[in-house]
Design a protein around this motif. Structure first.
Motif, PDB file in Angstrom:
ATOM      1  N   PRO A 236       0.826  -1.191  -0.086  1.00 25.43           N
ATOM      2  CA  PRO A 236       0.118  -0.041  -0.105  1.00 25.43           C
ATOM      3  C   PRO A 236       0.825   1.209  -0.153  1.00 25.43           C
ATOM      4  CG  PRO A 236      -0.957  -1.467   1.669  1.00 25.43           C
ATOM      5  CD  PRO A 236       0.426  -2.028   1.029  1.00 25.43           C
ATOM      6  N   ARG A 237       2.034   1.218   0.572  1.00 27.87           N
ATOM      7  CA  ARG A 237       2.947   2.554   0.823  1.00 27.87           C
ATOM      8  C   ARG A 237       3.487   2.989  -0.897  1.00 27.87           C
ATOM      9  NH1 ARG A 237       5.396   5.372   4.503  1.00 27.87           N
ATOM     10  NH2 ARG A 237       7.401   6.247   4.129  1.00 27.87           N
ATOM     11  N   SER A 238       3.360   1.851  -1.545  1.00 26.62           N
ATOM     12  CA  SER A 238       3.599   2.216  -3.093  1.00 26.62           C
ATOM     13  C   SER A 238       2.838   3.043  -3.613  1.00 26.62           C
ATOM     14  CB  SER A 238       4.184   1.062  -3.827  1.00 26.62           C
ATOM     15  OG  SER A 238       5.231   0.282  -3.191  1.00 26.62           O
ATOM     16  N   LEU A 239       1.470   2.691  -3.149  1.00 22.92           N
ATOM     17  CA  LEU A 239       0.444   3.392  -3.963  1.00 22.92           C
ATOM     18  C   LEU A 239       0.001   4.784  -3.191  1.00 22.92           C
ATOM     19  CD1 LEU A 239      -1.757   0.081  -4.588  1.00 22.92           C
ATOM     20  CD2 LEU A 239      -0.204   1.364  -6.141  1.00 22.92           C
ATOM     21  N   VAL A 240       0.382   4.691  -1.819  1.00 26.36           N
ATOM     22  CA  VAL A 240      -0.137   5.701  -1.224  1.00 26.36           C
ATOM     23  C   VAL A 240       1.071   6.038  -0.160  1.00 26.36           C
ATOM     24  CG1 VAL A 240      -2.007   6.941   0.326  1.00 26.36           C
ATOM     25  CG2 VAL A 240      -2.461   5.415  -1.221  1.00 26.36           C
ATOM     26  N   PRO A 241       1.845   7.128  -0.610  1.00 27.29           N
ATOM     27  CA  PRO A 241       3.112   7.444   0.371  1.00 27.29           C
ATOM     28  C   PRO A 241       2.933   7.589   1.738  1.00 27.29           C
ATOM     29  CG  PRO A 241       3.267   8.385  -1.876  1.00 27.29           C
ATOM     30  CD  PRO A 241       1.903   7.692  -1.526  1.00 27.29           C
ATOM     31  N   ALA A 242       1.505   8.144   2.075  1.00 24.79           N
ATOM     32  CA  ALA A 242       1.078   8.331   3.720  1.00 24.79           C
ATOM     33  C   ALA A 242       1.121   7.328   4.256  1.00 24.79           C
ATOM     34  CB  ALA A 242       0.180   9.723   3.233  1.00 24.79           C
ATOM     35  N   VAL A 243       0.686   6.412   3.893  1.00 26.54           N
ATOM     36  CA  VAL A 243       0.551   4.938   4.939  1.00 26.54           C
ATOM     37  C   VAL A 243       2.087   4.624   5.487  1.00 26.54           C
ATOM     38  CG1 VAL A 243      -0.037   2.569   4.686  1.00 26.54           C
ATOM     39  CG2 VAL A 243      -0.979   3.818   2.980  1.00 26.54           C
ATOM     40  N   PRO A 244       1.814   4.426   6.672  1.00 24.77           N
ATOM     41  CA  PRO A 244       3.029   3.773   7.513  1.00 24.77           C
ATOM     42  C   PRO A 244       3.472   2.854   7.174  1.00 24.77           C
ATOM     43  CG  PRO A 244       1.300   4.778   8.659  1.00 24.77           C
ATOM     44  CD  PRO A 244       0.771   4.526   7.762  1.00 24.77           C
ATOM     45  N   PRO A 245       5.059   2.844   7.172  1.00 26.10           N
ATOM     46  CA  PRO A 245       5.536   1.355   6.870  1.00 26.10           C
ATOM     47  C   PRO A 245       5.209   0.174   7.380  1.00 26.10           C
ATOM     48  CG  PRO A 245       7.232   3.058   7.126  1.00 26.10           C
ATOM     49  CD  PRO A 245       5.977   3.584   7.554  1.00 26.10           C
ATOM     50  N   GLU A 246       4.944   0.253   8.912  1.00 22.17           N
ATOM     51  CA  GLU A 246       4.393  -0.766   9.444  1.00 22.17           C
ATOM     52  C   GLU A 246       3.168  -1.507   9.125  1.00 22.17           C
ATOM     53  OE1 GLU A 246       6.799   1.716  11.873  1.00 22.17           O
ATOM     54  OE2 GLU A 246       5.147   2.040  10.708  1.00 22.17           O
ATOM     55  N   LEU A 247       2.237  -0.278   8.648  1.00 23.57           N
ATOM     56  CA  LEU A 247       0.769  -0.926   8.430  1.00 23.57           C
ATOM     57  C   LEU A 247       0.897  -1.568   6.929  1.00 23.57           C
ATOM     58  CD1 LEU A 247      -1.581  -0.610  10.055  1.00 23.57           C
ATOM     59  CD2 LEU A 247      -2.215   1.624   9.263  1.00 23.57           C
ATOM     60  N   SER A 248       1.697  -0.855   6.285  1.00 18.03           N
ATOM     61  CA  SER A 248       1.695  -1.189   4.988  1.00 18.03           C
ATOM     62  C   SER A 248       2.417  -2.855   4.839  1.00 18.03           C
ATOM     63  CB  SER A 248       2.644  -0.346   4.169  1.00 18.03           C
ATOM     64  OG  SER A 248       2.857  -0.919   2.730  1.00 18.03           O
ATOM     65  N   SER A 249       3.414  -2.762   5.764  1.00 21.96           N
ATOM     66  CA  SER A 249       3.994  -4.233   5.827  1.00 21.96           C
ATOM     67  C   SER A 249       2.784  -5.298   6.220  1.00 21.96           C
ATOM     68  CB  SER A 249       5.234  -4.206   6.619  1.00 21.96           C
ATOM     69  OG  SER A 249       5.841  -5.530   6.707  1.00 21.96           O
ATOM     70  N   LEU A 250       1.947  -4.807   7.206  1.00 20.27           N
ATOM     71  CA  LEU A 250       1.021  -5.939   7.939  1.00 20.27           C
ATOM     72  C   LEU A 250       0.150  -6.294   6.997  1.00 20.27           C
ATOM     73  CD1 LEU A 250      -0.396  -7.091  10.394  1.00 20.27           C
ATOM     74  CD2 LEU A 250      -1.504  -4.781  10.754  1.00 20.27           C
ATOM     75  N   ALA A 251      -0.515  -5.351   6.150  1.00 23.64           N
ATOM     76  CA  ALA A 251      -1.374  -5.701   5.157  1.00 23.64           C
ATOM     77  C   ALA A 251      -0.812  -6.653   4.081  1.00 23.64           C
ATOM     78  CB  ALA A 251      -1.789  -4.430   4.184  1.00 23.64           C
ATOM     79  N   VAL A 252       0.514  -6.623   3.620  1.00 25.52           N
ATOM     80  CA  VAL A 252       0.958  -7.540   2.548  1.00 25.52           C
ATOM     81  C   VAL A 252       1.156  -8.923   3.350  1.00 25.52           C
ATOM     82  CG1 VAL A 252       3.025  -8.069   1.236  1.00 25.52           C
ATOM     83  CG2 VAL A 252       1.877  -5.669   1.275  1.00 25.52           C
ATOM     84  N   ARG A 253       1.821  -8.603   4.540  1.00 19.84           N
ATOM     85  CA  ARG A 253       2.191 -10.099   5.372  1.00 19.84           C
ATOM     86  C   ARG A 253       0.949 -10.773   5.849  1.00 19.84           C
ATOM     87  NH1 ARG A 253       5.260  -8.066  10.175  1.00 19.84           N
ATOM     88  NH2 ARG A 253       5.242 -10.359  10.739  1.00 19.84           N
ATOM     89  N   THR A 254      -0.400 -10.187   5.720  1.00 23.71           N
ATOM     90  CA  THR A 254      -1.346 -10.920   6.304  1.00 23.71           C
ATOM     91  C   THR A 254      -1.996 -11.564   4.913  1.00 23.71           C
ATOM     92  OG1 THR A 254      -1.973  -9.138   8.040  1.00 23.71           O
ATOM     93  CG2 THR A 254      -3.514 -10.641   7.222  1.00 23.71           C
ATOM     94  N   ILE A 255      -1.840 -10.784   3.945  1.00 20.59           N
ATOM     95  CA  ILE A 255      -2.477 -11.361   2.431  1.00 20.59           C
ATOM     96  C   ILE A 255      -1.517 -12.517   2.034  1.00 20.59           C
ATOM     97  CG2 ILE A 255      -3.182 -10.847   0.162  1.00 20.59           C
ATOM     98  CD1 ILE A 255      -3.782  -7.928   1.303  1.00 20.59           C
ATOM     99  N   GLU A 256      -0.644 -12.412   1.835  1.00 24.00           N
ATOM    100  CA  GLU A 256       0.491 -13.440   1.102  1.00 24.00           C
ATOM    101  C   GLU A 256       0.362 -14.716   1.805  1.00 24.00           C
ATOM    102  OE1 GLU A 256       1.626 -12.983  -1.494  1.00 24.00           O
ATOM    103  OE2 GLU A 256       1.988 -10.874  -1.890  1.00 24.00           O
ATOM    104  N   ASP A 257       0.602 -15.888   1.083  1.00 29.79           N
ATOM    105  CA  ASP A 257       0.311 -16.948   1.584  1.00 29.79           C
ATOM    106  C   ASP A 257       1.910 -17.651   1.921  1.00 29.79           C
ATOM    107  OD1 ASP A 257      -2.408 -18.061   2.003  1.00 29.79           O
ATOM    108  OD2 ASP A 257      -2.348 -17.979  -0.317  1.00 29.79           O
ATOM    109  N   GLY A 258       2.814 -17.076   1.045  1.00 27.66           N
ATOM    110  CA  GLY A 258       4.197 -17.652   1.060  1.00 27.66           C
ATOM    111  C   GLY A 258       5.064 -16.805   1.997  1.00 27.66           C
ATOM    112  N   GLY A 259       6.205 -17.266   2.441  1.00 29.60           N
ATOM    113  CA  GLY A 259       7.140 -16.593   3.131  1.00 29.60           C
ATOM    114  C   GLY A 259       7.200 -16.848   4.468  1.00 29.60           C
ATOM    115  N   SER A 260       8.283 -16.605   5.161  1.00 27.53           N
ATOM    116  CA  SER A 260       8.322 -17.121   6.401  1.00 27.53           C
ATOM    117  C   SER A 260       7.870 -15.624   7.371  1.00 27.53           C
ATOM    118  CB  SER A 260      10.053 -17.234   6.912  1.00 27.53           C
ATOM    119  OG  SER A 260      10.750 -16.024   6.656  1.00 27.53           O
ATOM    120  N   GLY A 261       7.656 -14.551   6.879  1.00 28.35           N
ATOM    121  CA  GLY A 261       7.277 -13.455   7.608  1.00 28.35           C
ATOM    122  C   GLY A 261       5.583 -13.155   7.595  1.00 28.35           C
TER     123      GLY A 261
END
Length: 532
Positions: A236-261
């Motif tokens: 999300p931060r790549s689309l809306v720069p005002a989004v905090p990095p932590e919130l952007s990372s949380l959204a992606v890490r919750t949606i994605e199935d793969g990866g250890s994070g």
């Protein structure tokens, strides 16, 4: 009624053709429910989402209509599975999920001629569409975190009870007038899993921050989230720069199935959301203070380092005026003193008739013992108080929010004031983010409550005692029966009058001051004393 919903009819014309004409005014459910307005279509399950009118109980309801051909065995099997899951959810109560009122199936409320395989009936959720909300603009990060936090708490409670909610479609969600997201059209897909609910939380957060939907099967009215060349969701931060990095990372890490994070549970989401929301609120407060200071410096005030010019004539006029004022004050004080002396130094001569104090007054009654006592001005005594009654259970009551340590609610009724329950730490006082938070208790049998004793060391906290008709009521359905301020280690709140109910809520409307570090209230013990 929102007539804009009817525009979505054309997006699912193929599905609707199989189920006949679903249009406002049609009656379904064996003639009981009249369709009012359509609010979406979940094409993955041929589920049409409608607002309808219950002709028997005279109230609005939310209908999830499962459209299909009864002769299709696979469609009938999937519909039965959805209805079974919805029936199980009818026993689940939470402010983030609309209560399931009824489940209709073929031969039990639905006839084969209706073109329906089943209907899930839920209470109607007032407010607005999630789709309408994001169509205007992305939601502020702090508000988005709080909205998803409320929904994540509902998912967490449901998963603890082994239930799948099925909130992975944005048109199933509505925004309440209090600003909380709520699953308004229950009815999970036949093959939905607990993991699907968790991914849906990430997708809802992504939608609030960007206005894009990041899971398959979204409505045509919402654009899909863009993907990287590797097939991953763009943060999300790549689309809306005002989004905090932590919130952007949380959204992606919750949606994605793969990866250890990746994030796999709703409880993990709740922890991260609480931290991010508090940090974002703190940042907004700092920015607001900075803007106020900047405005104060640019309000048109002119600053100078030039020494003032000495004006001799002006100084003489000022001195003369001060002298006249002092003289007038002295004269007034002297006159007042003389008046007081004359008042207290009279001629000393007694006035009025002579009184013989040794003789009884002629008007004294002959038999004073028969005289009726004077009427009493004392207020009527309050009700007698019985022994405390222990509640059966205690839980955090958070109808328009989330968090606030739900796992520690039982500490308020364990008989030990040393074990405490406390709210989250807020950077803004209630009701900035939500109207309040509290502890809901239920008893085995109704009690005639007269007093509530609260052991808490949170000065400045304001509470209300509310009675309720159920364990998880809407706030508007509760009644204030007492209130008070917590200004010491122990506070006893006497109800306006003894109130009989099986359910009560200790509702916090103002938090205590946490020593300059935000606002927080903690409660060690709650005692409930009935009228004897």
């Amino acid at each position: 009624m929102d007539t804009r919903r009817s525009e979505q009819a054309g997006d699912a014309a193929g599905i609707r053709a199989r189920g006949g004409s679903l249009a406002p005014g049609r009656v379904v459910g064996d003639g009981r429910y009249r369709l009012l307005a359509q609010f979406g279509v979940d094409e993955r399950a041929a589920a049409h989402l409608w607002r309808a009118r219950d002709g028997q109980l005279k109230r609005d309801v939310a209908l999830t209509l499962l459209v299909g051909d009864p002769a299709d065995p696979e469609a009938a099997r999937q519909a039965r599975r959805t209805l079974e899951r919805a029936a199980h959810a009818s026993k689940f109560g939470h402010g983030g999920v609309a209560r399931v009122l009824d489940v209709l199936s073929l031969g039990s409320g639905v006839t084969s001629s209706e073109g329906l395989l089943g209907v899930v009936v839920a209470e109607w959720t007032k407010g607005s569409d999630l789709v309408d909300l994001v169509a205007q603009r992305p939601v502020a990060p702090a508000a988005a975190a709080r909205m998803v936090q409320a929904l994540a708490e509902a998912v967490d409670h449901a998963h603890q009870n082994g239930l799948v909610l099925g909130l992975d479609h944005p048109q199933r969600l509505r925004l309440t007038p209090g600003g909380a997201l709520k699953l308004a059209f229950p009815g999970p897909l036949p093959e939905a899993t607990l993991r699907d609910d968790v991914k849906a939380l990430g997708a809802v957060l992504y939608l609030l921050l960007t206005g894009r939907w990041a899971l398959p099967g979204g409505p045509p009215a919402i654009a899909a989230a863009p993907l990287t060349p590797q097939g991953h969701v763009v943060p999300p931060r790549s689309l809306v720069p005002a989004v905090p990095p932590e919130l952007s990372s949380l959204a992606v890490r919750t949606i994605e199935d793969g990866g250890s994070g990746g994030i796999r549970t709703s409880s993990a989401i709740l922890r991260v959301l609480g931290q991010v929301a508090e940090q974002e609120e703190r940042t907004q407060l700092i920015n607001a203070v900075g803007k106020d200071e900047a405005a104060a410096e640019t309000d048109g005030t002119i600053w100078t380092t030039k020494k003032p010019v000495k004006d001799v004539a002006r100084r003489r006029k000022l001195a003369f005026g001060v002298t006249v004022l002092v003289v007038a004050t002295v004269v007034i004080l002297a006159w007042g003193g003389l008046m007081l002396i004359n008042l207290f130094q009279g001629d000393g001569k007694p006035t009025g008739p002579a009184i013989n104090v040794a003789a009884p007054p002629s008007s004294a009654p002959a038999n004073p013992g028969n005289q009726a006592p004077p009427p009493s001005n004392q207020p009527p005594a309050g009700p007698k108080i019985g022994d405390p009654v222990a509640p059966k259970s205690a839980s955090v009551y958070n109808p328009q929010g989330s968090g606030d340590n739900p796992g520690r609610a039982k500490n308020t009724i364990d008989g030990d004031p040393g074990t405490v329950w406390k709210t989250d730490q807020y950077q803004q006082q209630l009701p900035a983010l939500k109207p309040g938070v509290g502890i809901a208790v239920s008893f085995d049998n109704p009690v005639n409550l007269a007093q509530v004793k609260i052991s808490a060391n949170s000065p400045g906290t304001k509470v209300e005692i509310r009675s309720a008709d159920s364990k998880n009521p809407q706030l508007d359905d509760t009644k204030v029966v007492g209130s008070g301020d917590l200004n010491g280690p122990d506070t006893t709140i006497t109800l306006q009058q003894p109130t009989q109910s099986q359910y009560f809520i200790v509702w916090i409307t103002q938090l205590g001051d946490n020593g300059g570090d935000g606002f927080l209230t903690q409660i060690g013990e709650l005692s409930f004393l009935p009228a004897a």
